[in-house]
Enzyme design. Structure first.
Site, short mmCIF file in Angstrom:
data_model
loop_
_atom_site.label_atom_id
_atom_site.label_comp_id
_atom_site.label_asym_id
_atom_site.label_seq_id
_atom_site.Cartn_x
_atom_site.Cartn_y
_atom_site.Cartn_z
N GLU A 87 -4.95 -8.89 -0.08
CA GLU A 87 -5.70 -8.62 1.15
C GLU A 87 -7.15 -8.44 0.74
OE1 GLU A 87 -4.32 -5.54 3.83
OE2 GLU A 87 -2.23 -5.95 3.31
N GLU B 30 0.83 -1.22 0.00
CA GLU B 30 0.00 0.00 0.00
C GLU B 30 0.86 1.26 0.00
OE1 GLU B 30 -3.03 -0.33 3.06
OE2 GLU B 30 -4.03 -1.97 2.01
O1 AHR Z 1 -4.92 -6.11 7.15
C1 AHR Z 1 -4.85 -4.94 7.91
C2 AHR Z 1 -4.20 -3.79 7.16
O2 AHR Z 1 -4.99 -3.39 6.10
C3 AHR Z 1 -2.87 -4.09 6.52
O3 AHR Z 1 -1.82 -3.93 7.40
C4 AHR Z 1 -2.78 -3.06 5.45
O4 AHR Z 1 -2.05 -3.47 4.33
C5 AHR Z 1 -4.22 -2.75 5.11
O5 AHR Z 1 -4.43 -1.40 5.18
#
Ligand code: AHR
Length: 528
Positions: free
Chosen positions: A331, A220
């Site tokens: 994610e 990110e």
């Molecule tokens: O999964 C929780 C958080 O969500 C992670 O650390 C990040 O990559 C995303 O913002």
């Protein structure tokens, strides 16, 4: 202390070939759904019951990469410490791994495991996490405002992956870390040379290389909440150098570019990196307490995949590389109740309900439908932190969202079929049908597995199922995930409010009717 992460949620929401072997599988457009149309069907729909699912074995979308059934473990709250790793607990093995958590994780057939973050990775010095545990430095983790003991590091992560049967996937630090750190990490894990970092691995008791195949170039990086965040041009320039250095250590590694919230990030990043990366990442967090909104979000997630796929097509049109960059949804989950409370003792410990399990099943269906482009995905995260498994000092509970991950990995086939679905839609949401379906088979056309999510909050749906090119036996197995209502949850006090129940069905054929209970996920396998 509760510190809200500024502006991040809006940012996330703003943007949203396979190797088929020698036998070519004809291309088909991904599964479509549209409202009921004939007068007869409309009448049946008025009673809230009718739908139609049509499968044609000539319409194969492609091969489903098992890496879509991955997961993610971050140094965050109780995911690592008190989750997968709990030194001294009577529930842990002699290496400190929680046996009950591991067994539950094995039940989801986790194919690939991402680590160490997430946001944590942008400040993590992997060199702190190797060698004798008592000599490892304790550090302050700025991402999540926690103390990091470093007792769980690279060797422990690899050991966990081996016990789980998952491929390790490491996200390098492109925040505070250097390209030399990233290249050293690849050397520590994969090199067979008589050089410093490979020798450090040997010194730590691991003669053989770990052969870590998957490496992410930062996490990110587009977001202001990330240590060392950058704009697309700066990120792409740095990632090219990081990737180059890492490949100079091990040319066989697969690289994942950091995808962002929209075209403005993804296009310039891919234009620069398409020739060296194998994947571009996509993150999606959603959820709502409102049914239509939750499933509209599932639909938006699928659209987000389609938009990124189009950007890949555009970028690849200017690249000479033959192999297409794939999407790594590294994610994805429901996350809105426990939104980023830094320093909270129960960080991101989201309690999921049946609605969320239906959302997860819809997400897996979307991955099946888009199997030509989504080739890796990691549910975020494995245990305690926005997770399908919750652990405390005395045991575990399987959250509602555990069950789709288990059933899909147990029963879905490796080839996606293009299911045509006619279903009524949520009021005011013409692109959000009540029924969400994926159809899969295996390489020998030996079975058909239908994964049917009935997202109607109150009504069962009867679907006419029409199959071409496959003669199913009349009876088969059906597993249904359900509970008393969409708000049902599994907790330590009431752990089995939502489970998967098996039953046999009969009366199947090339044309039959099947009823799917209100608010349920049904995974039904028909054998030829
Ligand atoms: O999964 C929780 C958080 O969500 C992670 O650390 C990040 O990559 C995303 O913002």
């Amino acid at each position: 202390m509760k510190v809200e992460k500024p502006g991040r949620r809006g940012f996330l929401r703003a943007g949203v070939t396979a190797a088929l072997g020698t036998a070519a599988i004809p291309f088909a457009m991904p599964t479509r759904a549209w409202p009921i149309s004939t007068a007869q069907e409309q009448a049946a729909t008025a009673a809230g019951t009718a739908a139609r699912i049509k499968i044609d074995f000539d319409r194969k979308i492609g091969v489903i990469d098992r890496n879509i059934y991955g997961n993610f473990t971050e140094h965050l709250g109780r995911c690592i410490y008190g989750g997968i790793y709990d030194e001294g607990s009577p529930l842990s093995d002699s290496d400190g791994f929680r046996k009950d958590v591991l067994e539950a994780a094995r039940g989801m057939h986790v194919s690939v495991l991402r680590w160490p973050g997430g946001n944590f990775s942008s400040g993590y010095n992997w060199k702190d996490g190797i060698g004798p545990k008592d000599a490892r430095p304790r550090r302050w983790d700025t991402a999540w405002q926690e103390e990091e003991s470093n007792r769980f590091g690279t060797d422990e992560f690899i050991e966990y992956c081996r016990k789980l049967g998952a491929e390790p996937y490491i996200c390098v630090n492109m925040g505070t870390g250097t390209m030399q750190d990233a290249a050293d990490w690849v050397e520590y894990c994969n090199a067979t040379t008589n050089t410093y970092w490979a020798n450090q691995r040997r010194k730590n008791g691991h003669a053989d290389p770990y052969n870590v195949k998957y490496w992410a170039l930062g996490n990110e990086v587009y977001g202001s909440w990330q240590a060392g965040h950058k704009d697309a041009a700066d990120y792409a320039a740095d990632a090219l150098e990081f990737g180059k250095m890492m490949r100079w250590i091990d040319p066989s590694i697969k690289l994942v570019a950091c995808g962002g919230p929209g075209v403005e990030w993804n296009l310039p990043v891919l234009e620069k990196l398409a020739d060296i990366v194998d994947y571009i990442s996509l993150h999606h967090y959603g959820g709502s307490t409102d049914n239509a909104k939750e499933f509209q979000d599932a639909r938006n997630f699928e659209k987000q995949i389609g938009v990124l796929d189009a950007v890949i097509t555009a970028a690849m049109s200017r690249s000479r590389k033959k192999e297409r960059v794939a999407i790594a949804v590294d994610e994805w989950n429901i996350w809105f109740r426990s939104w980023f409370h830094r320093g909270d003792n129960h960080m991101l410990e989201e309690v999921y309900n049946l609605r969320d399990a239906l959302w997860v099943a819809s997400g897996l269906n979307a991955f099946h439908r888009h199997c030509q482009t989504v080739k890796l995905a990691d549910m975020a995260q494995l245990v305690n932190v926005i997770a399908p498994i919750m652990a405390n000092a005395t045991g575990i509970v399987l959250q509602t969202t555990y069950y789709p991950l288990k059933l899909y990995t147990d029963y879905c086939g490796d080839i996606a079929l293009d299911a045509l679905v006619r279903s009524d839609t949520f009021p005011g949401a013409p692109d959000v049908p009540y029924l969400d379906v994926s159809a899969t088979t295996d390489k020998t056309n030996g079975k058909l597995t239908l994964a049917v999510v009935n997202r109607h909050p109150t009504d069962a749906v009867s679907a006419d199922i029409v199959i071409e090119g496959f003669n199913p036996q009349a009876s088969g197995d059906l597993y249904e995930i359900n509970g008393a209502s969409l708000d049902a949850t599994n907790t330590f006090a009431n752990p089995n409010q939502v489970t998967a129940k098996h039953r046999s069905f009969s009366g199947a054929g090339r044309n039959f009717r099947q009823t799917f209970a209100a608010h349920s996920v049904s995974v039904m396998t028909l054998r030829g």
